[in-house]
Scaffold this active site. Structure first.
Site, mmCIF file in Angstrom:
data_model
loop_
_atom_site.group_PDB
_atom_site.id
_atom_site.type_symbol
_atom_site.label_atom_id
_atom_site.label_comp_id
_atom_site.label_asym_id
_atom_site.label_seq_id
_atom_site.Cartn_x
_atom_site.Cartn_y
_atom_site.Cartn_z
ATOM 1 C CD GLU A 1 4.348 0.168 6.472
ATOM 2 O OE1 GLU A 1 5.432 1.041 7.039
ATOM 3 O OE2 GLU A 1 4.055 1.559 5.826
ATOM 4 C CG ASP B 1 -0.316 0.107 2.627
ATOM 5 O OD1 ASP B 1 0.732 -0.738 2.854
ATOM 6 O OD2 ASP B 1 -0.929 0.914 3.565
#
Length: 503
Positions: free
Chosen positions: A146, A79
């Site tokens: 994350e 991400d």
């Protein structure tokens, strides 16, 4: 795959990086990139597992002659932080990034690049797709979310990993090897809203032109926080007798990015205009003197609003917010006494927004010491509650009770402690020395890394490395091409020499 990065070497690394950039992959919107990784593995008949968090684990057997080497885990996250300039139209949910190359730089037009951590994904795919590279048994773990609390890493079952040697590829400074990191916690403050009728004319105050940056890796630069500046400005209004109503507040997009912009809409009587202009000019002058060259492009625009509001916030919420935010500790709270130059504890008011009939403030606190992290939480709570308490007697009891701030901590993640004996650290630094002809810097980082989560669950030998990526979490994010090439060569050489690691 696209062709903007065509001709750059290593060819596969940049081809995969461009392919990743074409797939929307902001935090909480990773289904497409996760499915792409699964398809990649299946096309090559590699073991692949996609868990409920959309984390992807890919395994590849050792190349011939390296079957006895210890398994190496290559780890990064899929991400990205989605930030854009206010004058840029870009839908991160449906559009890929618009890459551009200038000299040694790769950037995206007006948006974040996602080099953090798309380059790790590209490295991993290039390595998995290279049958000529000698390597030990490989496990590639690419996690999700994350950037919003490391939720994917928290949800991943580490018992699925055979290896105990983990090379994290989520660092942004070539020539450094990270061996520990800070823990963190998100503190969310909510002021339930009651409303009043607006009086006077609506004006917009827009603070912009700040440098921003990563709230961990860049916090020591002492840059301005647009949300905090807005709170300070509104507090000055009340302290200098400016009568105003607050109709709307919005600043920052991510808790882990230092906010570059903040916007407020206020209602004023026309006879207040000259006074507020003087206050604003004095405020801008003070801020410019305080930050100097650290923030040399700060702008504060004050103009008639292009929109109107049917209601404004209660005076209690307006005053409690301005008082609290103007007194909150922002940026570096403490420096480490053990490690020279390392930030020990910090605070970042990353987001101010309206959310479900509440004014919401989102802080990200970091510290390499758990007890200091808890103290920082206590300080935030004290300042918020004290700011609210200062106005209890000024407003009706029913308003005060309804709008009393609610404080909640979430997304707590552990730090990663330095390990005295690390064969992986020794190998990485030795490869770097031979490749570059100089020593690698062994250091710690104030930002959070998933390494802390994994280290808290299993006895891994972990280090973190990466190429030069500048201005992460901002639209000026830049991946250095030559650095990405050298770092990839370093990773490949570590894999070639993985037999030197202890099994």
């Amino acid at each position: 795959m696209g062709n903007i990065l065509q001709g750059l070497t290593p060819e596969k690394v940049f081809a995969y990086f461009e392919a990743i950039c074409e797939i929307p992959h902001g935090s909480y919107h990773v289904d497409a990139i996760s499915d792409y990784l699964v398809a990649f593995a299946k096309e090559r008949n590699l073991f692949v597992l996609q868990d409920e968090w959309k984390n992807v684990l890919i395994k590849k057997p050792a190349s011939k002659g390296m079957e006895d080497a210890p398994t190496v885990i290559l780890q990064g996250h899929m991400d990205m932080v989605c930030e854009k300039n206010s004058d840029v139209e870009h839908d991160f949910l449906t559009e890929g990034l618009k890459l551009q190359v200038s000299g040694d730089d790769i950037t995206a037009r007006g948006t974040t690049l996602g080099g953090d951590d798309g380059i790790a994904v590209a490295y991993a795919l290039a390595i998995l797709d290279d049958d000529t590279l000698p390597h030990p048994p490989l496990e590639v773990l690419l996690t999700t979310e994350e950037e919003v609390g490391m939720e994917g890493a928290f949800g991943f079952d580490v018992s699925l990993l055979d290896g105990t040697v983990l090379l994290n590829l989520d660092s942004e400074e070539e020539g450094t090897v990270l061996t520990s990191c800070a823990g963190g916690v998100t503190v969310t403050v909510r002021y339930p809203l009651q409303y009043e009728k607006p009086k006077g004319s609506c004006y917009e105050i827009f603070i912009h032109g700040l440098k921003g940056g990563h709230s961990g890796a860049d916090i020591h630069f002492g840059r301005a926080n647009a949300n905090v500046l807005m709170g300070q400005m509104l507090y000055v209004f009340s302290q200098t007798g400016i009568s105003y109503q607050l109709a709307f507040l919005e600043g920052g997009m991510k808790s882990n990015a230092i906010p570059r912009e903040c916007r407020a809409f206020v209602y004023l009587d026309e006879n207040q205009l000259e006074g507020i202009k003087i206050v604003l000019q004095d405020f801008v002058t003070r801020v410019a003197q305080e930050f100097g060259e650290r923030e040399d492009s700060i702008q504060v625009d004050f103009s008639p609003a292009g929109r109107r509001f049917e209601k404004v916030y209660s005076g209690y919420v307006r005053d409690a917010f301005a008082d609290s935010v103007s007194h909150v500790t922002d940026g570096v709270c403490h420096m480490s006494e053990e490690v020279t130059g390392l930030v020990e504890t910090s605070s970042n008011l990353g987001v101010v927004r309206e959310q479900e009939d509440a004014l919401e403030l989102v802080f990200l606190l970091r510290s390499c010491k758990e007890e200091e992290l808890s103290k920082a939480e206590d300080v935030i709570s004290y300042v918020i509650l004290q700011g609210a308490a200062n106005y209890i007697e000024k407003y009706e009891k029913s308003v005060v009770e309804h709008c009393k701030p609610q404080i909640e901590s979430s997304n707590r993640y552990p730090g990663w402690a330095y390990k005295q004996d690390s064969a992986l650290r020794q190998l990485v630094t030795d490869v770097y020395r031979k490749q570059y002809g100089k020593e690698m810097e062994v250091t710690a980082i104030h930002a959070g890394l998933e390494c802390g989560i994994f280290a808290s669950q299993k006895d891994f030998d972990i280090v973190s490395i990466g190429p030069d990526i500048l201005n992460i979490h901002t639209p000026e994010e830049t991946l250095k091409i030559s650095s990405a090439r050298r770092t990839y060569e370093l990773v490949c050489e570590v894999l070639r020499r993985a037999g030197e690691l202890k099994k």
